[in-house]
Design a protein around this motif. Structure first.
Motif, PDB file in Angstrom:
ATOM      1  N   ARG A  59       4.250  30.852   4.997  1.00 39.98           N
ATOM      2  CA  ARG A  59       5.409  29.959   5.011  1.00 39.98           C
ATOM      3  C   ARG A  59       6.360  30.216   3.853  1.00 39.98           C
ATOM      4  O   ARG A  59       7.587  30.238   4.037  1.00 39.98           O
ATOM      5  CB  ARG A  59       4.927  28.502   4.972  1.00 39.98           C
ATOM      6  N   GLY A  60       5.805  30.405   2.647  1.00 39.76           N
ATOM      7  CA  GLY A  60       6.645  30.522   1.458  1.00 39.76           C
ATOM      8  C   GLY A  60       7.246  31.889   1.232  1.00 39.76           C
ATOM      9  O   GLY A  60       8.433  32.012   0.884  1.00 39.76           O
ATOM     10  N   GLU A  61       6.454  32.958   1.434  1.00 29.73           N
ATOM     11  CA  GLU A  61       6.927  34.308   1.152  1.00 29.73           C
ATOM     12  C   GLU A  61       7.496  35.029   2.373  1.00 29.73           C
ATOM     13  O   GLU A  61       8.490  35.752   2.282  1.00 29.73           O
ATOM     14  CB  GLU A  61       5.798  35.148   0.550  1.00 29.73           C
ATOM     15  N   HIS A  62       6.859  34.823   3.520  1.00 32.15           N
ATOM     16  CA  HIS A  62       7.283  35.552   4.720  1.00 32.15           C
ATOM     17  C   HIS A  62       8.147  34.693   5.646  1.00 32.15           C
ATOM     18  O   HIS A  62       8.612  35.190   6.677  1.00 32.15           O
ATOM     19  CB  HIS A  62       6.058  36.069   5.470  1.00 32.15           C
ATOM     20  N   ARG A  70       4.661  39.103  15.169  1.00 33.83           N
ATOM     21  CA  ARG A  70       4.237  39.245  16.565  1.00 33.83           C
ATOM     22  C   ARG A  70       2.749  38.945  16.695  1.00 33.83           C
ATOM     23  O   ARG A  70       1.974  39.172  15.759  1.00 33.83           O
ATOM     24  CB  ARG A  70       4.525  40.663  17.077  1.00 33.83           C
ATOM     25  N   PHE A  71       2.351  38.444  17.863  1.00 32.40           N
ATOM     26  CA  PHE A  71       0.944  38.168  18.147  1.00 32.40           C
ATOM     27  C   PHE A  71       0.250  39.445  18.606  1.00 32.40           C
ATOM     28  O   PHE A  71       0.856  40.313  19.223  1.00 32.40           O
ATOM     29  CB  PHE A  71       0.811  37.121  19.259  1.00 32.40           C
ATOM     30  N   GLY A 120       7.455  30.305  10.708  1.00 34.78           N
ATOM     31  CA  GLY A 120       7.600  28.945  11.193  1.00 34.78           C
ATOM     32  C   GLY A 120       6.466  28.545  12.111  1.00 34.78           C
ATOM     33  O   GLY A 120       5.539  29.330  12.365  1.00 34.78           O
ATOM     34  N   PRO A 121       6.499  27.328  12.664  1.00 37.48           N
ATOM     35  CA  PRO A 121       5.414  26.805  13.512  1.00 37.48           C
ATOM     36  C   PRO A 121       5.106  27.665  14.733  1.00 37.48           C
ATOM     37  O   PRO A 121       3.964  27.697  15.195  1.00 37.48           O
ATOM     38  CB  PRO A 121       5.932  25.427  13.938  1.00 37.48           C
ATOM     39  N   ALA A 122       6.103  28.368  15.275  1.00 36.64           N
ATOM     40  CA  ALA A 122       5.888  29.165  16.484  1.00 36.64           C
ATOM     41  C   ALA A 122       5.400  30.577  16.183  1.00 36.64           C
ATOM     42  O   ALA A 122       5.055  31.323  17.109  1.00 36.64           O
ATOM     43  CB  ALA A 122       7.171  29.228  17.304  1.00 36.64           C
ATOM     44  N   VAL A 142      -6.298  34.928  18.243  1.00 37.15           N
ATOM     45  CA  VAL A 142      -5.143  35.815  18.204  1.00 37.15           C
ATOM     46  C   VAL A 142      -3.915  35.188  18.866  1.00 37.15           C
ATOM     47  O   VAL A 142      -2.806  35.708  18.733  1.00 37.15           O
ATOM     48  CB  VAL A 142      -5.450  37.170  18.882  1.00 37.15           C
ATOM     49  N   SER A 143      -4.099  34.073  19.568  1.00 35.38           N
ATOM     50  CA  SER A 143      -2.956  33.392  20.181  1.00 35.38           C
ATOM     51  C   SER A 143      -2.552  32.130  19.435  1.00 35.38           C
ATOM     52  O   SER A 143      -1.650  31.405  19.861  1.00 35.38           O
ATOM     53  CB  SER A 143      -3.267  33.052  21.650  1.00 35.38           C
ATOM     54  N   LEU A 144      -3.218  31.854  18.310  1.00 43.00           N
ATOM     55  CA  LEU A 144      -2.889  30.674  17.518  1.00 43.00           C
ATOM     56  C   LEU A 144      -1.573  30.860  16.762  1.00 43.00           C
ATOM     57  O   LEU A 144      -1.322  31.929  16.198  1.00 43.00           O
ATOM     58  CB  LEU A 144      -3.985  30.371  16.500  1.00 43.00           C
TER      59      LEU A 144
END
Length: 367
Positions: A226-229, A259-260, A232-234, A172-174
């Protein structure tokens, strides 16, 4: 409900701060200590800790053995009883050396909080864990809907868990930046600075070779993020559900939000619903590590492969994989024994690895 004792509350606060700041104990350990102290105070009626005597210790052990667990409603397990007594021994040993308590707490009395040898043996006895077969995991995933973004996230989450064996708190933190799907096999870098790994270990995990169809589910999910929503990496790999108002006025899932999750409870609920919908018993996320531990026994063909498999689970020692996640149930044990034949040539590399494991366990030099 027992009343609060101000003196006890101050002592508990000081002890928990000592464990956290001086001993570096985790929040999970502190919680277990709180529970142990709460059980003891519930028994004594919150009497001052300085009144501790061996008679109290003996009587408390009897009461503890009769106590029912809050969640299960059954008598506390031997391991829980042993853990409670161990936490209390440590606390009163610390207390005995505090100013004003050296003449109040007698060290020999603390020994009376020790469990019997039989109880210790019961607490340490290995337990057979229920875990799903790979076929059951596939069945649960195939039975899941993929109509909504929440459905697709849930499907990818379960596929990702069996592909990596990752613990739910870490998952859940990835963030998206922690996984690289351009590698073959894809790799997940669990950085303890940003990922909730066990013991804050840095873990490099490659997808286990258990099915390209499972890996494709995860890849499709990442591509969608990545494509629809436009994640980003963070951003979270498995974002939390956005809750909205349905047409009937009730709360209902309304997509995902950037959000995580704050904890792993939603993950366990996703697993519960998925297996139940497939007509299977509930298997929690952690049980997948047992599935992978058992797969190692039939998949790995050399000491090097076994070591890589173990490392992939975040284990520094192969012994951890074989003892914690690879215990064979009695029925399977009989099948294996029945299939064995004497006179077969022994793999010298495997024999050397077994010898090294035994030597490490005994703490003797490997010659």
């Amino acid at each position: 409900m027992s009343r609060l004792n101000p003196s006890n509350e101050r002592l508990k606060r000081d002890y928990l701060r000592y464990l956290k700041e001086a001993k570096g104990k985790s929040e999970a350990t502190l919680d277990s200590v709180r529970k142990a102290l709460a059980r003891y105070e519930a028994y004594t009626g919150a009497k001052d800790f300085k009144t501790f005597r061996r008679e109290q210790a003996v009587a408390f052990k009897v009461r503890l053995a009769e106590t029912d667990g809050v969640r299960t409603g059954e008598t506390l397990s031997a391991s829980t009883q042993a853990g409670t007594l161990s936490a209390l021994r440590d606390f009163f040993t610390w207390l005995a050396w505090q100013p004003g308590f050296k003449s109040k707490i007698h060290l020999p009395d603390i020994d009376y909080l020790s469990p019997s040898r039989k109880d210790v043996a019961r607490a340490k006895a290995p337990k057979l864990r229920d875990f799903p077969s790979l076929e059951q995991v596939h069945a649960a995933i195939e039975a899941m809907s993929c109509e909504t973004v929440v459905d697709r996230r849930n499907r990818a989450l379960i596929a990702f868990t069996i592909l990596t064996g990752i613990r739910d708190r870490a998952m859940v933190s990835l963030a998206l930046g922690h996984i690289d799907t351009t590698r073959s096999p894809p790799v997940v870098r669990q950085d303890p600075n940003t990922v909730e790994t066990k013991f804050a270990k840095a873990i490099i995990t490659y997808f286990f070779p258990i099915g390209d169809d499972l890996a494709e589910i995860v890849r499709a999910w990442i591509d969608e993020l990545r494509g629809e929503h436009l994640f980003g990496p963070a951003d979270p790999l498995f974002p939390r559900t956005c809750v909205g108002i349905a047409s009937d006025g009730a709360f209902a899932p309304a997509g995902i939000e950037r959000r995580f999750w704050s904890n792993a409870s939603p993950v366990r609920e996703i697993f519960r619903k998925a297996f139940t919908a497939a007509g299977l018993p509930y298997f929690p996320p952690h049980s997948f590590r047992h599935t992978l531990g058992h797969l190692a026994q039939t998949t790995c063909r050399s000491p090097e492969e076994l070591k890589a498999w173990s490392q992939n689970l975040g284990h520094e020692n192969i012994t951890t994989t074989l003892t914690s996640y690879g215990r064979i149930d009695p029925h399977r044990q009989g099948e294996v024994i029945g299939q064995m034949k004497t006179g077969k040539a022994v793999d010298p590399d495997m024999l050397a690895e077994i010898g090294a494991v035994i030597a490490r366990n005994r703490g003797v030099p490997i010659g």
